[in-house]
Design a protein around this motif. Structure first.
Motif, short mmCIF file in Angstrom:
data_model
loop_
_atom_site.label_atom_id
_atom_site.label_comp_id
_atom_site.label_asym_id
_atom_site.label_seq_id
_atom_site.Cartn_x
_atom_site.Cartn_y
_atom_site.Cartn_z
N UNK A 1 19.38 -12.18 -25.82
CA UNK A 1 20.84 -12.02 -25.48
C UNK A 1 21.03 -10.69 -24.97
N UNK A 2 21.61 -10.33 -23.72
CA UNK A 2 21.65 -8.95 -23.17
C UNK A 2 23.00 -8.30 -23.67
N UNK A 3 22.97 -7.10 -23.86
CA UNK A 3 24.13 -6.40 -24.16
C UNK A 3 25.17 -6.80 -23.10
N UNK A 4 26.39 -6.57 -23.48
CA UNK A 4 27.43 -6.76 -22.51
C UNK A 4 27.93 -5.48 -21.52
N UNK A 5 26.90 -5.07 -21.04
CA UNK A 5 27.18 -4.08 -19.87
C UNK A 5 26.63 -4.56 -18.62
N UNK B 1 29.51 -9.56 -5.91
CA UNK B 1 30.77 -9.97 -5.24
C UNK B 1 31.90 -9.96 -6.17
N UNK B 2 31.79 -10.60 -7.44
CA UNK B 2 32.68 -10.96 -8.44
C UNK B 2 32.94 -9.60 -9.03
N UNK C 1 44.36 -1.80 -15.24
CA UNK C 1 44.03 -2.59 -16.33
C UNK C 1 42.58 -2.79 -16.46
N UNK C 2 41.95 -2.92 -17.66
CA UNK C 2 40.58 -3.17 -17.59
C UNK C 2 40.44 -4.66 -17.74
N UNK C 3 41.47 -5.36 -18.05
CA UNK C 3 41.33 -6.97 -18.19
C UNK C 3 40.55 -7.68 -17.24
N UNK C 4 40.60 -7.36 -15.90
CA UNK C 4 39.51 -7.94 -15.07
C UNK C 4 38.23 -7.66 -15.14
N UNK C 5 37.79 -6.56 -15.41
CA UNK C 5 36.50 -6.00 -15.86
C UNK C 5 35.80 -6.64 -17.12
N UNK C 6 36.88 -6.76 -18.32
CA UNK C 6 36.52 -7.49 -19.26
C UNK C 6 36.16 -9.09 -19.16
N UNK C 7 36.96 -9.63 -18.28
CA UNK C 7 36.77 -11.13 -17.71
C UNK C 7 35.75 -11.27 -17.25
N UNK C 8 35.17 -10.28 -16.16
CA UNK C 8 34.10 -10.30 -15.40
C UNK C 8 32.85 -10.46 -16.64
N UNK C 9 32.89 -9.48 -17.43
CA UNK C 9 31.70 -9.33 -18.23
C UNK C 9 31.56 -10.53 -18.86
N UNK C 10 32.57 -11.08 -19.78
CA UNK C 10 32.70 -12.50 -20.38
C UNK C 10 32.14 -13.48 -19.60
N UNK C 11 32.67 -13.64 -18.30
CA UNK C 11 32.19 -14.52 -17.54
C UNK C 11 30.75 -14.76 -17.27
N UNK C 12 30.28 -13.61 -16.95
CA UNK C 12 28.82 -13.44 -16.98
C UNK C 12 28.00 -13.67 -17.86
#
Length: 115
Positions: free
Chosen positions: A14-18, A39-40, A53-64
């Motif tokens: 499992x990769x780190x969430x970066x 793109x996302x 807000x960092x919420x879109x970035x956090x959402x991107x990280x969690x989705x991927x």
């Protein structure tokens, strides 16, 4: 990268969430989605600036992280493919069961990456 052995065979740890770790992992487990990932990512960072807000970035990280969790675990990957193949079944009971299984796979993967 970290790993959990309780899920049986895993293609990669499992990769780190970066962003860099997720991109590296995706390049191994599902390289055809690298362009989509970029793109996302671009969209998430643009929204983060716009929304201040960092919420879109956090959402991107969690989705991927979730999608990579599924791709790196053959058990989840095969369950996902099987559910997706039955989503538009003519039998509404079969389609509903497939939708429930799809949700279960996504939930299990998200729980794993949040854990």
């Amino acid at each position: 990268m970290s790993t959990q052995a309780d899920h049986g065979h895993e293609l990669i740890p499992r990769p780190e969430q970066t962003p860099d770790a997720l991109r590296t992992a995706l390049a191994v487990v599902d390289p055809g989605r690298l362009e989509e990932m970029q793109a996302t990512k671009d969209g998430a960072f643009a929204k983060a600036v716009e929304w201040q807000s960092l919420s879109p970035v956090r959402g991107w990280v969690l989705t991927w992280a979730r999608d990579i969790e599924i791709a790196r675990r053959p058990d989840l990957s095969s369950r996902l493919a099987h559910a997706q193949s039955r989503l538009e079944d003519e039998d509404p009971v079969t389609a509903q069961e497939a939708l429930r299984e799809l949700g279960a796979v996504l939930d299990e993967a998200m729980e794993a990456v949040r854990g």
